[in-house]
Design an enzyme around this catalytic site. Structure first.
Site, PDB file in Angstrom:
ATOM      1  N   GLU A  26       7.725   1.007   5.002  1.00 53.85           N
ATOM      2  CA  GLU A  26       7.212  -0.030   5.892  1.00 53.85           C
ATOM      3  C   GLU A  26       7.397  -1.365   5.191  1.00 53.85           C
ATOM      4  O   GLU A  26       7.089  -1.484   4.001  1.00 53.85           O
ATOM      5  CB  GLU A  26       5.707   0.237   6.139  1.00 53.85           C
ATOM      6  CG  GLU A  26       5.019  -0.790   7.016  1.00 53.85           C
ATOM      7  CD  GLU A  26       3.519  -0.503   7.228  1.00 53.85           C
ATOM      8  OE1 GLU A  26       2.918   0.195   6.383  1.00 53.85           O
ATOM      9  OE2 GLU A  26       2.969  -0.972   8.230  1.00 53.85           O
ATOM     10  N   HIS A  56       4.029   7.082   3.693  1.00 50.94           N
ATOM     11  CA  HIS A  56       4.963   5.960   3.541  1.00 50.94           C
ATOM     12  C   HIS A  56       4.514   5.002   2.451  1.00 50.94           C
ATOM     13  O   HIS A  56       3.367   5.044   2.002  1.00 50.94           O
ATOM     14  CB  HIS A  56       5.171   5.207   4.868  1.00 50.94           C
ATOM     15  CG  HIS A  56       3.960   4.507   5.421  1.00 50.94           C
ATOM     16  ND1 HIS A  56       3.101   5.086   6.335  1.00 50.94           N
ATOM     17  CD2 HIS A  56       3.454   3.266   5.208  1.00 50.94           C
ATOM     18  CE1 HIS A  56       2.143   4.231   6.658  1.00 50.94           C
ATOM     19  NE2 HIS A  56       2.335   3.118   5.969  1.00 50.94           N
ATOM     20  N   HIS A 116       0.827  -1.208   0.000  1.00 47.84           N
ATOM     21  CA  HIS A 116       0.000   0.000   0.000  1.00 47.84           C
ATOM     22  C   HIS A 116       0.859   1.256   0.000  1.00 47.84           C
ATOM     23  O   HIS A 116       2.036   1.214   0.316  1.00 47.84           O
ATOM     24  CB  HIS A 116      -0.971   0.038   1.193  1.00 47.84           C
ATOM     25  CG  HIS A 116      -0.329   0.038   2.553  1.00 47.84           C
ATOM     26  ND1 HIS A 116      -0.061  -1.113   3.254  1.00 47.84           N
ATOM     27  CD2 HIS A 116       0.105   1.050   3.344  1.00 47.84           C
ATOM     28  CE1 HIS A 116       0.491  -0.812   4.416  1.00 47.84           C
ATOM     29  NE2 HIS A 116       0.622   0.501   4.497  1.00 47.84           N
TER      30      HIS A 116
HETATM   31 CO    CO Z   1       1.160   1.353   6.317  1.00 42.35          CO
END
Ligand code: CO
Length: 132
Positions: free
Chosen positions: A128, A79, A7
């Protein structure tokens, strides 16, 4: 080592308005807003055919994205999340190569182990890693 883009997270000041943009104007499928007090955010997931967009709004006074939103009051890309097959192994290999991890792997907003990498080691981008 890294796999799919899981994502892209966008920090937003108003998650209801943000979800409405993606749902009503962009015509995307969006989840309900889910408060995640242990992460200091409320999240909405936007399902796209090839990935997801994670809309995140600060929750509580100690939200980890509060400062980011002070600097980006209209919201902004916060992020990127890449999938890895084995988070412990990926963390070890990256540390060996001199990358800094922000804390130890923990269970993230999707119930899977995640860890963040220092943006200064990653082209100015907060990354991440999530165990797929
Ligand atoms: Co995230």
């Amino acid at each position: 080592m890294i796999g799919r883009l899981n994502h892209v997270a966008i920090a937003v000041p108003d998650i209801v308005a943000a979800a409405a943009l993606y749902c009503s104007k962009f015509g995307a499928v969006v989840s309900a807003a889910v408060p995640q007090p242990e992460h200091g955010v409320t999240t909405v997931f936007v399902e796209l055919p090839n990935t997801k967009i994670e809309l995140i709004e600060p929750l509580g006074s100690a939200s980890p994205i509060a400062r980011f939103l002070e600097q980006h009051p209209a919201g902004g890309v916060h992020h990127l999340c890449y999938e890895v097959a084995d988070l412990a192994e990926a963390s070890r290999l990256l540390r060996e190569q001199g990358l800094r991890l922000l804390g130890e792997p923990k269970i993230g907003a999707h119930g899977k182990p995640v860890v963040f990498l220092h943006p200064k080691d990653c082209l100015g981008t907060l990354i991440e890693l999530e165990q797929a």
